[in-house]
Design a protein around this motif. Structure first.
Motif, PDB file in Angstrom:
ATOM      1  N   UNK A   3       0.868  -1.183   0.000  1.00 51.12           N
ATOM      2  CA  UNK A   3       0.000   0.000   0.000  1.00 51.12           C
ATOM      3  C   UNK A   3       0.901   1.227   0.000  1.00 51.12           C
ATOM      4  N   UNK A   4       0.763   2.051  -1.043  1.00 47.83           N
ATOM      5  CA  UNK A   4       1.677   3.170  -1.275  1.00 47.83           C
ATOM      6  C   UNK A   4       0.887   4.465  -1.387  1.00 47.83           C
ATOM      7  N   UNK A   5       1.320   5.461  -0.657  1.00 44.31           N
ATOM      8  CA  UNK A   5       0.776   6.815  -0.787  1.00 44.31           C
ATOM      9  C   UNK A   5       1.831   7.687  -1.445  1.00 44.31           C
ATOM     10  N   UNK A   6       1.470   8.329  -2.545  1.00 45.95           N
ATOM     11  CA  UNK A   6       2.355   9.283  -3.209  1.00 45.95           C
ATOM     12  C   UNK A   6       1.881  10.687  -2.845  1.00 45.95           C
ATOM     13  N   UNK A  69       4.517  17.551   4.308  1.00 42.93           N
ATOM     14  CA  UNK A  69       4.453  16.945   5.627  1.00 42.93           C
ATOM     15  C   UNK A  69       3.045  16.564   6.029  1.00 42.93           C
ATOM     16  N   UNK A  70       2.066  17.419   5.718  1.00 39.60           N
ATOM     17  CA  UNK A  70       0.671  17.118   6.034  1.00 39.60           C
ATOM     18  C   UNK A  70       0.234  15.840   5.322  1.00 39.60           C
ATOM     19  N   UNK A  71       0.532  15.748   4.028  1.00 38.88           N
ATOM     20  CA  UNK A  71       0.162  14.552   3.286  1.00 38.88           C
ATOM     21  C   UNK A  71       0.822  13.302   3.823  1.00 38.88           C
ATOM     22  N   UNK A  72       2.104  13.402   4.169  1.00 44.88           N
ATOM     23  CA  UNK A  72       2.829  12.248   4.686  1.00 44.88           C
ATOM     24  C   UNK A  72       2.265  11.789   6.031  1.00 44.88           C
ATOM     25  N   UNK A  73       1.935  12.745   6.886  1.00 41.28           N
ATOM     26  CA  UNK A  73       1.394  12.377   8.195  1.00 41.28           C
ATOM     27  C   UNK A  73       0.009  11.756   8.064  1.00 41.28           C
ATOM     28  N   UNK A  82       4.025   2.333   2.649  1.00 48.11           N
ATOM     29  CA  UNK A  82       5.054   3.164   2.038  1.00 48.11           C
ATOM     30  C   UNK A  82       4.523   4.571   1.789  1.00 48.11           C
ATOM     31  N   UNK A  83       5.418   5.549   1.895  1.00 47.52           N
ATOM     32  CA  UNK A  83       5.153   6.910   1.450  1.00 47.52           C
ATOM     33  C   UNK A  83       6.215   7.278   0.416  1.00 47.52           C
ATOM     34  N   UNK A  84       5.746   7.752  -0.730  1.00 48.92           N
ATOM     35  CA  UNK A  84       6.636   8.285  -1.762  1.00 48.92           C
ATOM     36  C   UNK A  84       6.268   9.739  -1.989  1.00 48.92           C
ATOM     37  N   UNK A  85       7.158  10.468  -2.610  1.00 45.53           N
ATOM     38  CA  UNK A  85       6.925  11.881  -2.883  1.00 45.53           C
ATOM     39  C   UNK A  85       7.069  12.148  -4.380  1.00 45.53           C
ATOM     40  N   UNK A  86       6.330  13.122  -4.867  1.00 48.17           N
ATOM     41  CA  UNK A  86       6.447  13.540  -6.253  1.00 48.17           C
ATOM     42  C   UNK A  86       6.058  15.007  -6.341  1.00 48.17           C
ATOM     43  N   UNK A  87       7.026  15.868  -6.597  1.00 48.02           N
ATOM     44  CA  UNK A  87       6.709  17.282  -6.742  1.00 48.02           C
ATOM     45  C   UNK A  87       5.820  17.495  -7.957  1.00 48.02           C
ATOM     46  N   UNK A  88       4.989  18.527  -7.906  1.00 48.06           N
ATOM     47  CA  UNK A  88       3.938  18.721  -8.902  1.00 48.06           C
ATOM     48  C   UNK A  88       4.470  18.928 -10.310  1.00 48.06           C
ATOM     49  N   UNK A 147       9.705   3.391   3.751  1.00 51.05           N
ATOM     50  CA  UNK A 147       8.965   2.305   4.391  1.00 51.05           C
ATOM     51  C   UNK A 147       8.494   2.767   5.767  1.00 51.05           C
ATOM     52  N   UNK A 148       7.422   2.158   6.266  1.00 49.22           N
ATOM     53  CA  UNK A 148       6.867   2.621   7.547  1.00 49.22           C
ATOM     54  C   UNK A 148       7.861   2.485   8.697  1.00 49.22           C
ATOM     55  N   UNK A 149       8.891   1.645   8.548  1.00 52.80           N
ATOM     56  CA  UNK A 149       9.908   1.533   9.596  1.00 52.80           C
ATOM     57  C   UNK A 149      10.724   2.806   9.732  1.00 52.80           C
ATOM     58  N   UNK A 150      10.622   3.712   8.742  1.00 49.77           N
ATOM     59  CA  UNK A 150      11.339   4.985   8.797  1.00 49.77           C
ATOM     60  C   UNK A 150      10.393   6.180   8.891  1.00 49.77           C
ATOM     61  N   UNK A 151       9.124   5.931   9.198  1.00 50.20           N
ATOM     62  CA  UNK A 151       8.153   7.032   9.245  1.00 50.20           C
ATOM     63  C   UNK A 151       8.459   8.039  10.350  1.00 50.20           C
ATOM     64  N   UNK A 152       9.292   7.677  11.298  1.00 50.38           N
ATOM     65  CA  UNK A 152       9.614   8.632  12.370  1.00 50.38           C
ATOM     66  C   UNK A 152      10.330   9.865  11.829  1.00 50.38           C
ATOM     67  N   UNK A 153      10.832   9.786  10.588  1.00 46.14           N
ATOM     68  CA  UNK A 153      11.494  10.950   9.990  1.00 46.14           C
ATOM     69  C   UNK A 153      10.509  11.917   9.344  1.00 46.14           C
ATOM     70  N   UNK A 154       9.280  11.486   9.103  1.00 46.83           N
ATOM     71  CA  UNK A 154       8.332  12.313   8.353  1.00 46.83           C
ATOM     72  C   UNK A 154       8.033  13.675   8.986  1.00 46.83           C
ATOM     73  N   UNK A 155       7.959  13.811  10.314  1.00 48.48           N
ATOM     74  CA  UNK A 155       7.652  15.133  10.887  1.00 48.48           C
ATOM     75  C   UNK A 155       8.683  16.210  10.585  1.00 48.48           C
ATOM     76  N   UNK A 156       9.857  15.835  10.106  1.00 42.85           N
ATOM     77  CA  UNK A 156      10.876  16.838   9.782  1.00 42.85           C
ATOM     78  C   UNK A 156      10.325  17.881   8.816  1.00 42.85           C
TER      79      UNK A 156
END
Length: 247
Positions: A3-6, A69-73, A82-88, A147-156
């Motif tokens: 399950x992936x959120x971009x 950050x809002x989207x990732x949280x 998983x969380x991935x990023x893609x600039x517009x 990966x969700x094991x590294x989600x603790x970095x998302x609030x940065x």
């Protein structure tokens, strides 16, 4: 099935640019849910697409860090693996997410990344590469799969001082390194990146585009980061000093 959120923050990009970004996510296999987060300027057409449309009531700017950050949280709260990023203004090449997920399954790395192809504002390819990227010193945000094991970095993303917003991707990678999350790379060029950076055009022998970003555009941010105020504020807000993890 992963399950992936971009997560795509957007501001005032042209509709055709947003469409290309979104279509590239829809074309991925495995499928991903596309979170498009409007930074104060929601496009009504985007609301009708197959997206999770999040609207922030006011613009924040600063390179899209707050909406990212809002989207990732939100993705973390909704239980994505998983969380991935893609600039517009960027887009994925076919197979991008599949290559990252396969790498993560094989290596168990908490963070996986790719490389980029470079393009002019109209999408025309630029025949160039970036040495820092090829050496895995620099990793663009749109190339990351967390990966969700590294989600603790998302609030940065939510705590970046505005003085270093131009370094946001570098600061986020510094946070990953600070937390000792291994970053594996496919070394495949699966993200298309629209660039205005002077260095890319000069390396390719092309004329500079309107609104180009000069070679020294990041220097003030690096200089501030090395001031007493920069050290104190980043440690206070982020819990570490990013420059310690930047080459």
């Amino acid at each position: 099935m992963a399950s992936i959120a971009v997560i795509t923050p957007y501001h005032q990009e042209p509709l055709e640019v947003l469409e290309q970004c979104h279509r590239s996510v829809l074309a991925q296999e495995p499928a991903a849910d596309h979170f498009m987060v409007a930074d104060g300027f929601p496009n009504p057409q985007v609301a009708g697409w197959k997206v999770r449309h999040v609207v922030l009531p006011q613009a924040h700017g600063y390179g899209g860090s707050v909406p990212r950050g809002v989207g990732a949280m939100l993705a973390e709260a909704q239980g994505y693996e998983f969380v991935a990023f893609l600039d517009a203004d960027n887009w994925y090449h076919p197979g991008h997410l599949a290559s990252l997920v396969e790498l993560q399954r094989r290596t168990r790395a908490p963070v996986c990344s790719s490389l980029r192809t470079f393009h002019q504002p109209d999408g025309t390819p630029i025949e160039t590469v970036e040495a820092a990227e090829d050496q895995l010193v620099h990793v663009d945000t749109s190339c990351l799969l967390i990966h969700r094991s590294a989600f603790s970095a998302l609030p940065v993303w939510m705590h970046l001082p505005q003085q270093i917003f131009k370094l946001c991707d570098r600061v986020f990678v510094a946070a990953l390194r600070h937390k000792r999350f291994a970053i594996a790379s496919t070394r495949q060029r699966t993200v298309a990146y629209r660039t205005l950076y002077q260095t890319h055009y000069e390396a390719a022998g092309l004329p500079l585009p309107a609104g180009f970003k000069p070679t020294n555009i990041l220097h003030p941010s690096y200089e501030w980061l090395n001031t007493r105020e920069g050290v104190a504020l980043t440690v206070e807000r982020l819990g570490f000093w990013p420059a310690a993890y930047m080459a």
